[in-house]
Design a protein around this motif. Structure first.
Motif, PDB file in Angstrom:
ATOM      1  N   ASP A  80       0.968  -1.040   0.196  1.00 47.25           N
ATOM      2  CA  ASP A  80      -0.094  -0.121  -0.072  1.00 47.25           C
ATOM      3  C   ASP A  80       0.847   1.258   0.067  1.00 47.25           C
ATOM      4  N   ALA A  81       1.861   1.448  -0.991  1.00 47.90           N
ATOM      5  CA  ALA A  81       2.882   2.345  -1.093  1.00 47.90           C
ATOM      6  C   ALA A  81       2.252   3.705  -1.486  1.00 47.90           C
ATOM      7  N   ARG A  82       2.428   4.702  -0.928  1.00 48.30           N
ATOM      8  CA  ARG A  82       1.802   6.215  -1.065  1.00 48.30           C
ATOM      9  C   ARG A  82       2.897   7.102  -0.837  1.00 48.30           C
ATOM     10  N   GLU A  83       2.601   8.263  -1.898  1.00 44.41           N
ATOM     11  CA  GLU A  83       3.789   9.187  -1.722  1.00 44.41           C
ATOM     12  C   GLU A  83       3.463  10.131  -0.523  1.00 44.41           C
ATOM     13  N   GLN A  84       2.014  10.239  -0.082  1.00 43.60           N
ATOM     14  CA  GLN A  84       1.704  11.075   1.034  1.00 43.60           C
ATOM     15  C   GLN A  84       1.252  10.150   2.213  1.00 43.60           C
ATOM     16  N   LEU A  85       1.815  10.832   3.361  1.00 45.15           N
ATOM     17  CA  LEU A  85       1.063   9.942   4.478  1.00 45.15           C
ATOM     18  C   LEU A  85      -0.426  10.071   4.813  1.00 45.15           C
ATOM     19  N   PRO A  86      -0.821   9.141   5.019  1.00 48.70           N
ATOM     20  CA  PRO A  86      -2.405   9.226   5.338  1.00 48.70           C
ATOM     21  C   PRO A  86      -2.643  10.137   6.634  1.00 48.70           C
ATOM     22  N   PRO A  87      -3.627  10.952   6.512  1.00 45.30           N
ATOM     23  CA  PRO A  87      -3.943  11.415   7.635  1.00 45.30           C
ATOM     24  C   PRO A  87      -4.407  10.922   9.164  1.00 45.30           C
ATOM     25  N   GLU A  88      -4.664   9.650   9.126  1.00 46.33           N
ATOM     26  CA  GLU A  88      -4.695   8.803  10.325  1.00 46.33           C
ATOM     27  C   GLU A  88      -3.523   8.296  11.031  1.00 46.33           C
ATOM     28  N   ALA A  89      -2.292   8.642  10.490  1.00 41.66           N
ATOM     29  CA  ALA A  89      -1.276   8.162  10.764  1.00 41.66           C
ATOM     30  C   ALA A  89      -0.745   9.129  11.777  1.00 41.66           C
ATOM     31  N   ASN A  90      -0.282   8.897  13.043  1.00 44.41           N
ATOM     32  CA  ASN A  90       0.199   9.710  14.095  1.00 44.41           C
ATOM     33  C   ASN A  90       1.735   9.497  14.377  1.00 44.41           C
ATOM     34  N   GLU A  91       2.194  10.528  15.124  1.00 42.86           N
ATOM     35  CA  GLU A  91       3.549  10.647  15.446  1.00 42.86           C
ATOM     36  C   GLU A  91       3.597   9.556  16.587  1.00 42.86           C
ATOM     37  N   ALA A  92       2.762   9.607  17.468  1.00 42.78           N
ATOM     38  CA  ALA A  92       2.776   8.474  18.687  1.00 42.78           C
ATOM     39  C   ALA A  92       1.495   7.716  18.773  1.00 42.78           C
ATOM     40  N   PRO A  93       1.565   6.571  19.330  1.00 48.78           N
ATOM     41  CA  PRO A  93       0.074   6.035  19.584  1.00 48.78           C
ATOM     42  C   PRO A  93      -0.701   6.879  20.336  1.00 48.78           C
ATOM     43  N   PRO A  94      -2.173   7.158  20.269  1.00 49.87           N
ATOM     44  CA  PRO A  94      -2.897   7.422  21.267  1.00 49.87           C
ATOM     45  C   PRO A  94      -3.069   7.186  22.671  1.00 49.87           C
ATOM     46  N   HIS A  95      -3.007   8.030  23.435  1.00 44.57           N
ATOM     47  CA  HIS A  95      -3.221   7.427  24.897  1.00 44.57           C
ATOM     48  C   HIS A  95      -4.547   7.046  25.292  1.00 44.57           C
ATOM     49  N   ASP A  96      -4.713   5.803  26.147  1.00 45.15           N
ATOM     50  CA  ASP A  96      -5.820   5.527  26.527  1.00 45.15           C
ATOM     51  C   ASP A  96      -5.803   5.134  28.252  1.00 45.15           C
ATOM     52  N   LEU A  97      -6.321   5.885  28.861  1.00 48.08           N
ATOM     53  CA  LEU A  97      -6.259   5.714  30.481  1.00 48.08           C
ATOM     54  C   LEU A  97      -6.596   4.225  30.867  1.00 48.08           C
ATOM     55  N   LEU A  98      -7.650   3.799  30.008  1.00 44.72           N
ATOM     56  CA  LEU A  98      -8.267   2.530  30.597  1.00 44.72           C
ATOM     57  C   LEU A  98      -6.954   1.234  30.255  1.00 44.72           C
ATOM     58  N   ARG A  99      -6.522   1.785  29.400  1.00 44.39           N
ATOM     59  CA  ARG A  99      -5.544   0.547  28.786  1.00 44.39           C
ATOM     60  C   ARG A  99      -4.193   1.387  28.706  1.00 44.39           C
ATOM     61  N   ALA A 100      -3.864   1.848  29.796  1.00 43.18           N
ATOM     62  CA  ALA A 100      -2.498   2.619  30.017  1.00 43.18           C
ATOM     63  C   ALA A 100      -1.084   1.878  29.770  1.00 43.18           C
ATOM     64  N   TYR A 101      -1.214   0.512  30.170  1.00 40.91           N
ATOM     65  CA  TYR A 101      -0.089  -0.257  29.930  1.00 40.91           C
ATOM     66  C   TYR A 101       0.061  -0.577  28.453  1.00 40.91           C
ATOM     67  N   ARG A 102      -0.929  -0.539  27.579  1.00 39.57           N
ATOM     68  CA  ARG A 102      -0.813  -0.926  26.163  1.00 39.57           C
ATOM     69  C   ARG A 102      -0.271   0.273  25.464  1.00 39.57           C
ATOM     70  N   SER A 103      -0.833   1.454  26.040  1.00 38.92           N
ATOM     71  CA  SER A 103       0.051   2.675  25.364  1.00 38.92           C
ATOM     72  C   SER A 103       1.443   2.757  25.694  1.00 38.92           C
ATOM     73  N   TYR A 104       1.803   2.342  27.135  1.00 41.23           N
ATOM     74  CA  TYR A 104       2.968   2.485  27.271  1.00 41.23           C
ATOM     75  C   TYR A 104       4.239   1.319  26.359  1.00 41.23           C
ATOM     76  N   GLN A 105       3.636   0.288  26.295  1.00 41.23           N
ATOM     77  CA  GLN A 105       4.161  -0.753  25.429  1.00 41.23           C
ATOM     78  C   GLN A 105       4.338  -0.597  23.955  1.00 41.23           C
ATOM     79  N   ARG A 106       3.098   0.291  23.382  1.00 42.62           N
ATOM     80  CA  ARG A 106       3.254   0.992  21.922  1.00 42.62           C
ATOM     81  C   ARG A 106       4.271   1.956  22.001  1.00 42.62           C
ATOM     82  N   GLY A 107       4.541   2.687  22.912  1.00 40.67           N
ATOM     83  CA  GLY A 107       5.284   3.889  22.918  1.00 40.67           C
ATOM     84  C   GLY A 107       6.653   3.547  23.032  1.00 40.67           C
TER      85      GLY A 107
END
Length: 479
Positions: A80-107
């Motif tokens: 799925d090669a693209r010259e422009q980055l899709p808008p849903e791609a983020n610099e870092a994974p979003p934070h989720d307080l209910l699953r803080a351990y998962r956000s920590y591991q992805r970071g």
């Protein structure tokens, strides 16, 4: 001594304090376990997975760069090669307080991946929709350039091959592009979620087990409290069981020894009271008979009358001492009509020329000790006659699970401090100094009997002058 502010936040019961301490310890142990698991187990594992993934990405970049244009186009399409980055791609994974351990591991995974990749190969995390990583590659984007050229030709309505060939020729020969790669399982944190929930479940189970243990240990303390209250009410409970933990058994054994000593003291007191009653009243009776028989006929009987008055006074004082000593006798409580008892006593006093105004309200069923309650009411009504003289009245009412009996008069009032002092034995108010034959035990007897029924004694000024003595009795206190 002033208590520290933090001690005011502690629960009042030992059971609640132990449960709170147990829950806090379990929570601290679980938090420490999770921190150790995340930092010393999961973090190295995720960092190794990121290093391996970075090696895979750099190898793929070199493979694409070395591939023929046709093969490179097919591979780019699959990623799925693209010259422009899709808008849903983020610099870092979003934070989720209910699953803080998962956000920590992805970071941790993303930071380690960027550390192992070249600086010109940034990574972005797509969280919306499919979970993917976007990596910018170095190899020429043949497939991407051709696709863009075809779209441009279609929009201009030009379908000849020369225009398409021209569009391909104008594409930059080595423009960087983004490809989407699946996220490794080690970066998802799904396995850790099950471990954390299992750990929390074990913590809850440990807290429940501790609660059950504390309830088991608290049961002997409840039995001890109930038995101590029965002793304070003048009863002698059955011996407490001395099984269970050694500390609890020692307390139960000490309490049983105390109740045994109290039984012996009670028996000695009863024997002493019987001896006093017999050894003093018998000589007094003989003295009365001797004086009556020694007086000649026709002689002045004033001396005998005075002597008999003193003897009556001695018997009254003796009876007050006996009443005070015996006010905690083990008389069994039984249901009775308190208003009927008050009416009977008021009728007896009316026969002696002392009329009481009665205002008796409807009272609930009440259990009381008949002799003790009669002694309480007689003392209060007798005090109203002796120290008040006028405005004699008795009121009763029920409110808030308690029954109140108020005995009032229009005598000279005393201060609150003086009235409270009269509850102590051998205390007499300034309005009683002119009276003879008293011992200062009347209100002490009333206070003891009221406490025996779980109630208390209160003093209130009466509307229009005078004093009212309130006896407040809980409905379900007497046993």
């Amino acid at each position: 001594m002033t208590r520290p502010p933090w001690r005011k936040l502690l629960p009042r019961t030992l059971l609640a304090r132990n449960i709170v301490l147990l829950i806090v310890l379990v929570m601290l142990s679980q938090i420490a376990s999770i921190v150790v698991l995340l930092h010393y187990v999961q973090r190295p594992r995720v960092e190794r997975a990121a290093a391996v993934f970075a090696t895979y990405v750099t190898t793929l970049d070199e493979l694409l760069a070395a591939s023929p244009p046709a093969s490179r186009a097919a591979l780019s399409a699959r990623f799925d090669a693209r010259e422009q980055l899709p808008p849903e791609a983020n610099e870092a994974p979003p934070h989720d307080l209910l699953r803080a351990y998962r956000s920590y591991q992805r970071g941790v995974f993303l930071d380690s991946l960027r550390a192992h990749l070249p600086a010109d190969m940034p990574a972005r995390w797509q969280s919306e929709g499919a979970q993917r990583l976007w990596i910018r590659m170095h190899a020429p984007a043949v497939g991407v350039s051709e696709s863009n050229a075809e779209l441009s030709a279609a929009s201009n309505g030009d379908s000849n091959a020369d225009s398409s060939t021209g569009a391909r020729a104008t594409a930059p020969p080595s423009a960087p592009y983004w490809i989407a790669l699946p996220i490794p399982a080690d970066a998802q944190g799904s396995g850790l979620e099950a471990a954390i929930f299992l750990s929390l479940g074990l913590g809850v189970l440990a807290a429940l087990a501790g609660y059950a243990i504390q309830l088991h240990l608290n049961e002997p303390l409840r039995e001890l409290t109930s038995a101590a209250r029965r002793v304070s009410a003048g009863e002698m409970p059955e011996p407490l069981p001395t099984g269970g933990p050694a500390e609890i058994a020692a307390v139960g054994a000490a309490f049983n020894q105390m109740t045994h000593a109290l039984r012996e003291a009670e028996a000695s007191r009863a024997l002493m009271l019987a001896g006093i009653s017999h050894d003093i009243r018998t000589p007094l009776t003989k003295l009365r008979l001797s004086m009556a028989m020694a007086l000649p006929e026709g002689a002045d009987g004033s001396f005998v009358g005075t002597a008999e008055a003193y003897l009556d006074q001695i018997e009254t004082i003796l009876q007050q001492f006996m009443d005070y000593a015996g006010s905690r006798e083990r008389e069994q409580a039984q249901p009775g009509d308190l208003n009927a008892l008050i009416e009977r006593l008021a009728g007896d006093f009316a026969g002696l020329g002392h009329d009481f105004e009665l205002s008796l309200g409807a009272l609930p069923a009440l259990r009381y000790r008949p002799i003790g309650m009669m002694r309480l009411l007689m003392n209060l009504m007798q005090n109203a006659i002796v120290y008040g003289g006028t405005g004699l009245a008795v009121r009763t009412w029920a409110s808030g699970g308690a029954v109140t009996v108020a005995v009032g008069d229009r005598g000279k009032g005393l201060t609150a401090a003086e009235l409270e002092k009269l509850k102590a034995p051998f205390q007499r108010g300034r309005n009683a100094r002119a009276q003879s034959g008293g011992t200062g035990l009347g209100l002490s007897i009333v206070e003891r009997i009221a406490r025996l029924h779980g109630g208390g004694l209160q003093f209130h000024p009466r509307d229009g002058g005078g004093l009212e003595v309130w006896v407040v009795l809980p409905v379900d206190a007497a046993r």
